[in-house]
Design a protein around this motif. Sequence first.
Motif, PDB file in Angstrom:
ATOM      1  N   GLN A   1       0.771  -1.045  -0.016  1.00  0.00           N
ATOM      2  CA  GLN A   1       0.038  -0.034   0.185  1.00  0.00           C
ATOM      3  C   GLN A   1       0.977   1.317  -0.161  1.00  0.00           C
TER       4      GLN A   1
ATOM      5  N   TRP B   1       1.844   1.697  -3.409  1.00  0.00           N
ATOM      6  CA  TRP B   1       0.803   2.287  -4.318  1.00  0.00           C
ATOM      7  C   TRP B   1       0.538   3.754  -4.100  1.00  0.00           C
ATOM      8  N   SER B   2       0.575   4.188  -2.832  1.00  0.00           N
ATOM      9  CA  SER B   2       0.269   5.579  -2.368  1.00  0.00           C
ATOM     10  C   SER B   2       1.325   6.364  -3.041  1.00  0.00           C
TER      11      SER B   2
END
Length: 104
Positions: A4, A7-8
Amino acid sequence: MNIQTVWSDFLSRFNQSSNALRCERKVLAGASFLYIRKYDLKPTIENDIKIHSMKSMENYRLHSETIFVRETDIHYVFRHRFFVPQEKMFCCGNLCEDCIRFRT
């Protein structure tokens, strides 16, 4: 390592680039899709995805894969994923070409 975080970082880099109007990630049936507003030709957008993916992954042992899915009036849709490469972690004794013993 948390995917994550990658992804961010990728989405913030892509959305802050001068060319991008908007990039949005949607997870459908466990697969991640990028909905990108059309601002340029498809090859240019694919190149931007590749560049921002590499910058987001540079401190991690990850790979990325991008597959064009479809085109609408205002969006390009890509299936995009980050994944950990599957490599051998031990010698199986079969004298494989990619044996871990031969790494330097």
